[in-house]
Design a protein around this motif. Structure first.
Motif, PDB file in Angstrom:
ATOM      1  N   GLU A  28       0.599  -1.326  -0.170  1.00 20.19           N
ATOM      2  CA  GLU A  28       0.106   0.020  -0.029  1.00 20.19           C
ATOM      3  C   GLU A  28       0.830   1.304  -0.123  1.00 20.19           C
ATOM      4  OE1 GLU A  28      -3.216   0.043  -0.255  1.00 20.19           O
ATOM      5  OE2 GLU A  28      -3.746  -1.863  -0.121  1.00 20.19           O
ATOM      6  N   GLN A  29       0.422   2.244  -0.522  1.00 20.10           N
ATOM      7  CA  GLN A  29       1.126   3.465  -0.562  1.00 20.10           C
ATOM      8  C   GLN A  29       0.766   4.395   0.839  1.00 20.10           C
ATOM      9  OE1 GLN A  29      -0.472   5.655  -3.839  1.00 20.10           O
ATOM     10  NE2 GLN A  29       1.047   4.841  -5.294  1.00 20.10           N
ATOM     11  N   TRP A  30       1.837   4.985   1.383  1.00 16.34           N
ATOM     12  CA  TRP A  30       1.694   5.936   2.597  1.00 16.34           C
ATOM     13  C   TRP A  30       1.365   7.249   1.829  1.00 16.34           C
ATOM     14  CZ3 TRP A  30       1.547   5.032   7.576  1.00 16.34           C
ATOM     15  CH2 TRP A  30       1.850   5.953   8.578  1.00 16.34           C
ATOM     16  N   THR A  31      -0.083   7.769   1.963  1.00 15.62           N
ATOM     17  CA  THR A  31      -0.307   9.014   1.496  1.00 15.62           C
ATOM     18  C   THR A  31      -0.579  10.062   2.572  1.00 15.62           C
ATOM     19  OG1 THR A  31      -2.726   8.405   1.915  1.00 15.62           O
ATOM     20  CG2 THR A  31      -2.042   7.892  -0.239  1.00 15.62           C
ATOM     21  N   ALA A  32      -0.742  11.191   2.371  1.00 14.94           N
ATOM     22  CA  ALA A  32      -0.603  12.531   3.087  1.00 14.94           C
ATOM     23  C   ALA A  32      -1.692  12.174   4.070  1.00 14.94           C
ATOM     24  CB  ALA A  32      -0.767  13.770   2.402  1.00 14.94           C
ATOM     25  N   MET A  33      -2.964  11.637   3.509  1.00 11.80           N
ATOM     26  CA  MET A  33      -4.222  11.517   4.570  1.00 11.80           C
ATOM     27  C   MET A  33      -3.790  10.513   5.425  1.00 11.80           C
ATOM     28  SD  MET A  33      -7.118  12.569   5.262  1.00 11.80           S
ATOM     29  CE  MET A  33      -8.701  11.991   5.879  1.00 11.80           C
ATOM     30  N   SER A  40      -2.497  11.271  14.151  1.00 15.99           N
ATOM     31  CA  SER A  40      -3.535  11.588  14.680  1.00 15.99           C
ATOM     32  C   SER A  40      -3.783  10.072  15.710  1.00 15.99           C
ATOM     33  CB  SER A  40      -4.888  11.717  14.144  1.00 15.99           C
ATOM     34  OG  SER A  40      -5.776  12.239  15.177  1.00 15.99           O
ATOM     35  N   LEU A  41      -3.886   8.935  15.493  1.00 16.94           N
ATOM     36  CA  LEU A  41      -4.201   7.786  16.061  1.00 16.94           C
ATOM     37  C   LEU A  41      -2.936   7.750  16.994  1.00 16.94           C
ATOM     38  CD1 LEU A  41      -5.698   5.322  16.734  1.00 16.94           C
ATOM     39  CD2 LEU A  41      -4.476   4.210  14.901  1.00 16.94           C
ATOM     40  N   ALA A  42      -2.035   7.837  16.766  1.00 22.13           N
ATOM     41  CA  ALA A  42      -0.473   7.804  17.556  1.00 22.13           C
ATOM     42  C   ALA A  42      -0.539   8.602  18.803  1.00 22.13           C
ATOM     43  CB  ALA A  42       0.568   7.786  16.842  1.00 22.13           C
ATOM     44  N   GLY A  43      -1.115   9.861  18.476  1.00 27.37           N
ATOM     45  CA  GLY A  43      -1.188  10.941  19.404  1.00 27.37           C
ATOM     46  C   GLY A  43      -2.329  10.689  20.613  1.00 27.37           C
ATOM     47  N   PHE A  44      -3.243  10.001  20.409  1.00 23.47           N
ATOM     48  CA  PHE A  44      -4.153   9.565  21.448  1.00 23.47           C
ATOM     49  C   PHE A  44      -3.483   8.737  22.801  1.00 23.47           C
ATOM     50  CE2 PHE A  44      -7.017  10.864  18.304  1.00 23.47           C
ATOM     51  CZ  PHE A  44      -7.868  11.536  19.079  1.00 23.47           C
ATOM     52  N   SER A  45      -3.888   8.975  23.956  1.00 25.88           N
ATOM     53  CA  SER A  45      -3.175   8.114  24.832  1.00 25.88           C
ATOM     54  C   SER A  45      -4.312   7.155  25.422  1.00 25.88           C
ATOM     55  CB  SER A  45      -3.078   9.237  26.240  1.00 25.88           C
ATOM     56  OG  SER A  45      -4.467   9.619  26.633  1.00 25.88           O
ATOM     57  N   LYS A  46      -5.472   6.948  24.880  1.00 23.41           N
ATOM     58  CA  LYS A  46      -6.325   6.063  25.091  1.00 23.41           C
ATOM     59  C   LYS A  46      -7.023   5.701  23.553  1.00 23.41           C
ATOM     60  CE  LYS A  46      -7.981   7.863  29.416  1.00 23.41           C
ATOM     61  NZ  LYS A  46      -9.097   8.633  30.192  1.00 23.41           N
ATOM     62  N   PRO A  47      -7.524   4.669  23.623  1.00 22.28           N
ATOM     63  CA  PRO A  47      -8.146   4.176  22.345  1.00 22.28           C
ATOM     64  C   PRO A  47      -9.148   5.440  21.605  1.00 22.28           C
ATOM     65  CG  PRO A  47      -8.532   2.366  23.710  1.00 22.28           C
ATOM     66  CD  PRO A  47      -8.128   3.445  24.413  1.00 22.28           C
ATOM     67  N   ALA A  48      -9.044   5.431  20.442  1.00 23.31           N
ATOM     68  CA  ALA A  48      -9.651   6.481  19.726  1.00 23.31           C
ATOM     69  C   ALA A  48     -10.671   6.179  18.856  1.00 23.31           C
ATOM     70  CB  ALA A  48      -8.585   7.509  18.964  1.00 23.31           C
ATOM     71  N   SER A  49     -12.021   6.776  18.632  1.00 24.00           N
ATOM     72  CA  SER A  49     -12.797   6.315  17.621  1.00 24.00           C
ATOM     73  C   SER A  49     -12.546   6.840  16.375  1.00 24.00           C
ATOM     74  CB  SER A  49     -14.386   6.446  18.103  1.00 24.00           C
ATOM     75  OG  SER A  49     -14.285   8.097  18.003  1.00 24.00           O
ATOM     76  N   ALA A  50     -13.291   6.336  15.236  1.00 23.97           N
ATOM     77  CA  ALA A  50     -12.912   7.107  14.093  1.00 23.97           C
ATOM     78  C   ALA A  50     -13.269   8.428  14.001  1.00 23.97           C
ATOM     79  CB  ALA A  50     -13.794   6.252  12.914  1.00 23.97           C
ATOM     80  N   TYR A  51     -14.429   8.796  14.924  1.00 23.22           N
ATOM     81  CA  TYR A  51     -15.156  10.137  14.910  1.00 23.22           C
ATOM     82  C   TYR A  51     -13.789  11.090  15.774  1.00 23.22           C
ATOM     83  CZ  TYR A  51     -19.472   8.589  13.232  1.00 23.22           C
ATOM     84  OH  TYR A  51     -20.397   7.973  12.653  1.00 23.22           O
ATOM     85  N   ASP A  52     -13.415  10.595  16.790  1.00 20.31           N
ATOM     86  CA  ASP A  52     -12.336  11.092  17.562  1.00 20.31           C
ATOM     87  C   ASP A  52     -11.097  11.566  16.590  1.00 20.31           C
ATOM     88  OD1 ASP A  52     -13.637  10.853  19.943  1.00 20.31           O
ATOM     89  OD2 ASP A  52     -12.448   9.089  20.432  1.00 20.31           O
ATOM     90  N   SER A  58      -9.301  16.807  11.093  1.00 23.37           N
ATOM     91  CA  SER A  58     -10.161  18.105  10.460  1.00 23.37           C
ATOM     92  C   SER A  58      -9.576  19.378  11.141  1.00 23.37           C
ATOM     93  CB  SER A  58     -11.575  18.010  10.832  1.00 23.37           C
ATOM     94  OG  SER A  58     -12.340  16.895  10.202  1.00 23.37           O
ATOM     95  N   LYS A  59      -9.008  19.368  12.575  1.00 19.75           N
ATOM     96  CA  LYS A  59      -8.577  20.339  13.120  1.00 19.75           C
ATOM     97  C   LYS A  59      -6.816  20.484  12.384  1.00 19.75           C
ATOM     98  CE  LYS A  59     -11.228  20.291  17.103  1.00 19.75           C
ATOM     99  NZ  LYS A  59     -11.263  19.716  18.531  1.00 19.75           N
ATOM    100  N   THR A  60      -6.315  19.780  12.272  1.00 17.80           N
ATOM    101  CA  THR A  60      -4.954  19.696  11.654  1.00 17.80           C
ATOM    102  C   THR A  60      -4.977  20.305  10.248  1.00 17.80           C
ATOM    103  OG1 THR A  60      -4.344  18.048  13.384  1.00 17.80           O
ATOM    104  CG2 THR A  60      -2.736  18.451  11.323  1.00 17.80           C
ATOM    105  N   GLU A  61      -6.069  19.736   9.530  1.00 15.64           N
ATOM    106  CA  GLU A  61      -5.910  20.059   8.072  1.00 15.64           C
ATOM    107  C   GLU A  61      -6.437  21.289   7.719  1.00 15.64           C
ATOM    108  OE1 GLU A  61      -4.956  17.695   5.270  1.00 15.64           O
ATOM    109  OE2 GLU A  61      -3.878  16.640   6.942  1.00 15.64           O
TER     110      GLU A  61
END
Length: 153
Positions: A28-33, A40-52, A58-61
């Motif tokens: 697979e390709q490592w795209t910007a998205m 973002s996922l790696a930045g959460f200290s707890k499990p994150a939902s797709a909405y989180d 969205s805030k970053t982009e």
């Protein structure tokens, strides 16, 4: 924790290149998205939902990112061993060692939501053996243990 082998767990800035290498190794390709979703996922200290994750990206982009797009990327990440799904929380965690394939054991705190991933190949091998003894072919067992973490006990 019993491991079948020793492995390096990349952390911080080292985790993203390890994840990229694992994804590209899967074809697979490592795209910007995809990079934004993984960071973002790696930045959460707890499990994150797709909405989180969609909100964080969205805030970053600076533009709205749909949760459906994030779900598709998370499914790809789970398939490529970059992320693991905590079934009971319908949430995801970044895999700290994407180059190694272990069955998942999650310790989930009912009080604070903290989730710890451990590898114990003896336990998961026992689960696989028990399943196979009934004629069941396990693809990738996920074990979740609910309780209280040391901080909340």
């Amino acid at each position: 924790m019993a491991h079948s082998h020793d492995h390096h767990e990349p952390q911080g800035d080292d985790l993203v290149p390890a994840a990229r290498a694992a994804l590209e190794a899967s074809g697979e390709q490592w795209t910007a998205m995809r990079a934004s979703v993984f960071q973002s996922l790696a930045g959460f200290s707890k499990p994150a939902s797709a909405y989180d994750i969609a909100d964080a990206v969205s805030k970053t982009e600076g533009r709205r990112v749909a949760a459906n797009s994030v779900y598709r990327i998370l499914d790809l990440f789970v398939g490529a061993n970059l992320a693991q799904r905590v079934e009971s929380a319908n949430a995801y965690v970044a895999n700290a060692h994407p180059g190694c394939l272990h069955d998942c054991i999650f310790l989930v705190c009912d009080a604070c939501g903290q989730t710890t991933h451990i590898d114990d190949d003896r336990v998961t091998r026992g689960v696989r053996n028990a399943a196979e003894a009934t004629g069941f072919s396990p693809v990738r067992p996920v074990i979740e243990v609910r309780g209280r973490c040391a901080a909340c006990a």
